[in-house]
Design an enzyme around this catalytic site. Structure first.
Site, PDB file in Angstrom:
ATOM      1  N   SER A   1       0.891 -58.250 -86.299  1.00  0.00           N
ATOM      2  CA  SER A   1      -0.092 -57.174 -86.428  1.00  0.00           C
ATOM      3  C   SER A   1      -0.134 -56.657 -87.869  1.00  0.00           C
ATOM      4  O   SER A   1      -1.206 -56.423 -88.424  1.00  0.00           O
ATOM      5  CB  SER A   1       0.253 -56.033 -85.464  1.00  0.00           C
ATOM      6  OG  SER A   1       0.354 -56.542 -84.154  1.00  0.00           O
TER       7      SER A   1
ATOM      8  N   LYS B   1       7.911 -47.647 -85.911  1.00  0.00           N
ATOM      9  CA  LYS B   1       6.555 -47.974 -86.373  1.00  0.00           C
ATOM     10  C   LYS B   1       5.628 -46.774 -86.383  1.00  0.00           C
ATOM     11  O   LYS B   1       5.664 -45.950 -85.470  1.00  0.00           O
ATOM     12  CB  LYS B   1       5.966 -49.072 -85.484  1.00  0.00           C
ATOM     13  CG  LYS B   1       6.606 -50.418 -85.723  1.00  0.00           C
ATOM     14  CD  LYS B   1       5.940 -51.522 -84.936  1.00  0.00           C
ATOM     15  CE  LYS B   1       6.638 -52.845 -85.231  1.00  0.00           C
ATOM     16  NZ  LYS B   1       6.170 -53.906 -84.341  1.00  0.00           N
TER      17      LYS B   1
HETATM   18  N1  COA Z   1       1.947 -63.471 -81.669  1.00  0.00           N
HETATM   19  C1  COA Z   1       1.646 -62.679 -82.686  1.00  0.00           C
HETATM   20  N2  COA Z   1       2.390 -61.662 -83.106  1.00  0.00           N
HETATM   21  C2  COA Z   1       3.516 -61.451 -82.432  1.00  0.00           C
HETATM   22  C3  COA Z   1       3.914 -62.238 -81.348  1.00  0.00           C
HETATM   23  C4  COA Z   1       3.073 -63.296 -80.973  1.00  0.00           C
HETATM   24  N3  COA Z   1       3.364 -64.108 -79.960  1.00  0.00           N
HETATM   25  N4  COA Z   1       5.076 -61.790 -80.898  1.00  0.00           N
HETATM   26  C5  COA Z   1       5.395 -60.758 -81.677  1.00  0.00           C
HETATM   27  N5  COA Z   1       4.450 -60.562 -82.602  1.00  0.00           N
HETATM   28  C6  COA Z   1       4.473 -59.598 -83.690  1.00  0.00           C
HETATM   29  C7  COA Z   1       3.716 -58.358 -83.403  1.00  0.00           C
HETATM   30  O1  COA Z   1       2.406 -58.483 -83.886  1.00  0.00           O
HETATM   31  C8  COA Z   1       4.519 -57.332 -84.136  1.00  0.00           C
HETATM   32  O2  COA Z   1       4.123 -57.311 -85.473  1.00  0.00           O
HETATM   33  P1  COA Z   1       4.357 -56.034 -86.396  1.00  0.00           P
HETATM   34  O3  COA Z   1       5.834 -55.830 -86.509  1.00  0.00           O
HETATM   35  O4  COA Z   1       3.718 -56.429 -87.653  1.00  0.00           O
HETATM   36  O5  COA Z   1       3.685 -54.861 -85.720  1.00  0.00           O
HETATM   37  C9  COA Z   1       5.953 -57.877 -84.066  1.00  0.00           C
HETATM   38  O6  COA Z   1       5.807 -59.250 -83.868  1.00  0.00           O
HETATM   39  C10 COA Z   1       6.741 -57.400 -82.895  1.00  0.00           C
HETATM   40  O7  COA Z   1       6.069 -56.453 -82.257  1.00  0.00           O
HETATM   41  P2  COA Z   1       5.784 -56.280 -80.728  1.00  0.00           P
HETATM   42  O8  COA Z   1       5.877 -57.540 -79.973  1.00  0.00           O
HETATM   43  O9  COA Z   1       4.555 -55.492 -80.607  1.00  0.00           O
HETATM   44  O10 COA Z   1       7.013 -55.517 -80.335  1.00  0.00           O
HETATM   45  P3  COA Z   1       7.761 -54.364 -81.016  1.00  0.00           P
HETATM   46  O11 COA Z   1       8.993 -54.969 -81.590  1.00  0.00           O
HETATM   47  O12 COA Z   1       6.965 -53.519 -81.915  1.00  0.00           O
HETATM   48  O13 COA Z   1       8.008 -53.535 -79.731  1.00  0.00           O
HETATM   49  C11 COA Z   1       9.179 -52.406 -78.069  1.00  0.00           C
HETATM   50  C12 COA Z   1       9.242 -53.290 -79.290  1.00  0.00           C
HETATM   51  C13 COA Z   1       8.043 -51.399 -78.081  1.00  0.00           C
HETATM   52  C14 COA Z   1       9.047 -53.293 -76.836  1.00  0.00           C
HETATM   53  C15 COA Z   1      10.537 -51.690 -78.130  1.00  0.00           C
HETATM   54  O14 COA Z   1      10.618 -50.942 -79.325  1.00  0.00           O
HETATM   55  C16 COA Z   1      10.735 -50.803 -76.948  1.00  0.00           C
HETATM   56  O15 COA Z   1      11.048 -51.288 -75.865  1.00  0.00           O
HETATM   57  N6  COA Z   1      10.570 -49.458 -77.164  1.00  0.00           N
HETATM   58  C17 COA Z   1      10.756 -48.465 -76.125  1.00  0.00           C
HETATM   59  C18 COA Z   1      12.174 -47.895 -76.187  1.00  0.00           C
HETATM   60  C19 COA Z   1      13.134 -48.915 -75.658  1.00  0.00           C
HETATM   61  O16 COA Z   1      13.201 -49.200 -74.472  1.00  0.00           O
HETATM   62  N7  COA Z   1      13.893 -49.490 -76.589  1.00  0.00           N
HETATM   63  C20 COA Z   1      14.775 -50.554 -76.262  1.00  0.00           C
HETATM   64  C21 COA Z   1      16.113 -50.030 -75.926  1.00  0.00           C
HETATM   65  S1  COA Z   1      17.267 -51.092 -76.591  1.00  0.00           S
END
Ligand code: COA
Length: 168
Positions: A129, A40
């Site tokens: 988001s 992202k």
């Molecule tokens: N209500 C509204 N929106 C929600 C939601 C809810 N209950 N649950 C999830 N979402 C949406 C978010 O708005 C987001 O939307 P977007 O894709 O348009 O931005 C999407 O669903 C998921 O995003 P989010 O929950 O913010 O998580 P993510 O998938 O972006 O984050 C991390 C993932 C950061 C936790 C993950 O990449 C991570 O752990 N990174 C660090 C490195 C790591 O440890 N990786 C894993 C090793 S396998």
């Protein structure tokens, strides 16, 4: 029990707020953890996202919720802060496959930390988001999707981006 709720939160939505409020009732402490999703390109800096989350949850007076900015692997950071569980929201079946993969990898990395899922309420199941940013970028009404206190800030950031400012 300490729960860690990781995500990108770019920006926090009402759906995220709902998960935070529900988790705060079930755990002694909830740490909302801003992490980097390498796939992202964010509109707000981690510090801006932290401020926006803090402002959004202030009205709920959740004394057991903290917001932190992490780095590296989520599960390792969670372990460092003494978390017992990671929590994630699931909005639809389409979220499940990705969440299953992440949760399995995280379990493999730290077997003491379980991932627990909260099912999103139906009224929040279509919110993300990116959806909110897209609606706002096209002058749509985002009230009801994003906490009221940060709505103006998002609209301002989108205007700035449209007029040539860069995303982070
Ligand atoms: N209500 C509204 N929106 C929600 C939601 C809810 N209950 N649950 C999830 N979402 C949406 C978010 O708005 C987001 O939307 P977007 O894709 O348009 O931005 C999407 O669903 C998921 O995003 P989010 O929950 O913010 O998580 P993510 O998938 O972006 O984050 C991390 C993932 C950061 C936790 C993950 O990449 C991570 O752990 N990174 C660090 C490195 C790591 O440890 N990786 C894993 C090793 S396998």
């Amino acid at each position: 029990m300490i729960a860690c709720y990781p995500g990108t939160f770019d920006p926090i939505t009402v759906g995220h707020c709902d998960i935070i409020i529900r988790a705060a009732k079930k755990f002694d402490k909830v740490v909302v953890l801003i992490m980097q999703n390498p796939k992202k390109h964010c509109m707000f800096t981690p510090e801006e996202r932290k401020q926006m989350i803090e402002e959004s949850i202030r009205e709920y007076h959740l004394d057991n919720v903290e917001v932190a900015i992490g780095s590296g692997l989520t599960v390792k950071y969670a372990k460092k802060i003494g978390a017992d569980a990671l929590i994630r929201g699931i909005r639809a079946v389409s979220d499940y496959e990705y969440e299953l993969q992440q949760a399995t990898a995280n379990l493999h990395l730290e077997e003491d930390i379980e991932t627990l899922f909260f099912i999103a309420k139906p009224e929040y199941s279509f919110i993300s988001s990116s959806t909110i940013k897209e609606i706002a970028a096209n002058d749509g009404d985002i009230s009801g999707y994003i906490p009221e206190g940060i709505r103006a800030r998002l609209i301002e950031a989108i205007k700035k981006q449209n007029s040539g400012g860069s995303a982070r």
